[in-house]
Write a protein that holds these residues in place. Sequence first.
Motif, PDB file in Angstrom:
ATOM      1  N   PRO A 118      42.686  81.653 164.791  1.00 53.71           N
ATOM      2  CA  PRO A 118      41.739  80.595 164.424  1.00 53.71           C
ATOM      3  C   PRO A 118      42.193  79.223 164.924  1.00 53.71           C
ATOM      4  O   PRO A 118      43.398  78.979 165.084  1.00 53.71           O
ATOM      5  CB  PRO A 118      41.745  80.633 162.889  1.00 53.71           C
ATOM      6  N   GLU A 149      41.141  78.984 152.951  1.00 52.79           N
ATOM      7  CA  GLU A 149      39.876  78.359 152.554  1.00 52.79           C
ATOM      8  C   GLU A 149      39.142  79.302 151.614  1.00 52.79           C
ATOM      9  O   GLU A 149      39.198  80.520 151.764  1.00 52.79           O
ATOM     10  CB  GLU A 149      39.060  78.022 153.800  1.00 52.79           C
ATOM     11  N   ASP A 151      36.188  80.357 151.124  1.00 53.26           N
ATOM     12  CA  ASP A 151      35.157  81.312 151.539  1.00 53.26           C
ATOM     13  C   ASP A 151      35.699  82.410 152.460  1.00 53.26           C
ATOM     14  O   ASP A 151      34.943  83.240 152.950  1.00 53.26           O
ATOM     15  CB  ASP A 151      33.992  80.574 152.219  1.00 53.26           C
ATOM     16  N   ASN A 152      37.015  82.441 152.696  1.00 57.34           N
ATOM     17  CA  ASN A 152      37.583  83.451 153.595  1.00 57.34           C
ATOM     18  C   ASN A 152      38.024  84.675 152.787  1.00 57.34           C
ATOM     19  O   ASN A 152      39.037  84.646 152.098  1.00 57.34           O
ATOM     20  CB  ASN A 152      38.772  82.847 154.362  1.00 57.34           C
ATOM     21  N   ARG A 153      37.243  85.763 152.894  1.00 57.01           N
ATOM     22  CA  ARG A 153      37.503  86.967 152.086  1.00 57.01           C
ATOM     23  C   ARG A 153      38.855  87.600 152.402  1.00 57.01           C
ATOM     24  O   ARG A 153      39.454  88.254 151.558  1.00 57.01           O
ATOM     25  CB  ARG A 153      36.400  87.991 152.320  1.00 57.01           C
ATOM     26  N   GLN A 154      39.311  87.415 153.636  1.00 56.50           N
ATOM     27  CA  GLN A 154      40.599  87.984 154.044  1.00 56.50           C
ATOM     28  C   GLN A 154      41.741  87.462 153.158  1.00 56.50           C
ATOM     29  O   GLN A 154      42.735  88.132 152.957  1.00 56.50           O
ATOM     30  CB  GLN A 154      40.856  87.604 155.513  1.00 56.50           C
ATOM     31  N   TYR A 155      41.572  86.240 152.652  1.00 52.92           N
ATOM     32  CA  TYR A 155      42.626  85.620 151.843  1.00 52.92           C
ATOM     33  C   TYR A 155      42.180  85.416 150.395  1.00 52.92           C
ATOM     34  O   TYR A 155      42.567  84.451 149.751  1.00 52.92           O
ATOM     35  CB  TYR A 155      43.054  84.291 152.480  1.00 52.92           C
ATOM     36  N   CYS A 156      41.375  86.375 149.873  1.00 54.86           N
ATOM     37  CA  CYS A 156      40.827  86.189 148.518  1.00 54.86           C
ATOM     38  C   CYS A 156      41.915  86.176 147.448  1.00 54.86           C
ATOM     39  O   CYS A 156      41.788  85.472 146.445  1.00 54.86           O
ATOM     40  CB  CYS A 156      39.759  87.235 148.200  1.00 54.86           C
ATOM     41  N   SER A 159      43.476  82.830 147.529  1.00 58.75           N
ATOM     42  CA  SER A 159      42.527  81.877 146.918  1.00 58.75           C
ATOM     43  C   SER A 159      42.576  81.909 145.401  1.00 58.75           C
ATOM     44  O   SER A 159      42.373  80.894 144.743  1.00 58.75           O
ATOM     45  CB  SER A 159      41.092  82.200 147.341  1.00 58.75           C
TER      46      SER A 159
END
Length: 322
Positions: A118, A149, A151-156, A159
């Motif tokens: 990214p 961030e 809204d990034n599901r990869q890093y839920c 988060s």
Amino acid sequence: MHEMRRLGSVQQKIPCVFLTAVKEEQSRKRDCQQFQVVATENVNPVALEANIDGAFATEKLDGTCCYVTVYNGQPYLWARLDRRPNKQAEKRFKKYQHLHKSCKGFMWNIEEDFKTVPETWIPAHRVKHHNGHPVPDEHGHIPGWVPVEKDNRQYCWHSSVVDYKAGTALVLRPCCDNEDMLEITAVPLAELQEQTLELIGTNVNGNPYGLGSKKQPVHCLVTHGSIPIRNPPPVDFQQLRSWFRENPDGRVEGIVWHCSDGTLIKVHRHHLGLRWPEEDTCLGNRPVVIRVDAFDSTDLFTSFLTLNGHCFSRLQDIHFEL
């Protein structure tokens, strides 16, 4: 304010306390690696130069590495994301590694051999650069970070332990008034600035500490170097091996020594031919108190709020009332 020793942050691979050798057998750590890196009984000169005997021994935690630094003008949690080679380059690298039993001397084409990352990605501190490009380490990875961030599901799971509105993170650490006890508390991200931490919990690395459940996942951050090893063994191969196998305090993934000159040195159970995880980990068995005050916040923070002031006799016993 909670007093905390400021220790070196983990931005690079940490050297082993012993010199290592390569064994012709399947790696215990990496599925695709057909050789095993094991410790010899010789102490690494790097450790001796850094005065390892006077170093501060801390628990090596089994989770995923994170970093707190500024993003969009405020302190943010960043997830570890190593830039890795593409398939063709990986194949070339593995072939070279297999032939030479080493990766020294392998030539990368930095512009063409690596997967895209990214735009927000940054290389880790002290990554070497050549012609303006970051250079890979001996594993063929370029260590780095991406901001977590919402809204990034990869890093839920990352988060779930931060609340950017309140500017806080859920942190597990020793209690300031009772070192035998741990506490989970909300810490301002500004206080964690430029530190690296380990995210541990239900959905991270097979959950060796037995935190939470699929129905009620539990995750938290632990600042690197914040969990001291009580009565650490001397830096001697046989004594360390015995300590890991026989001492209740030795039910840890490894030890990271923080030397007075800032050098970090580690030993992992795998280096000594020992298995991990243990069924009963030292950390999972420590008593813990929840100290999370009121806020309008994320689900996990709100769940912890219902437990404010509650003590559990073991970290792995934390559960929320449904």
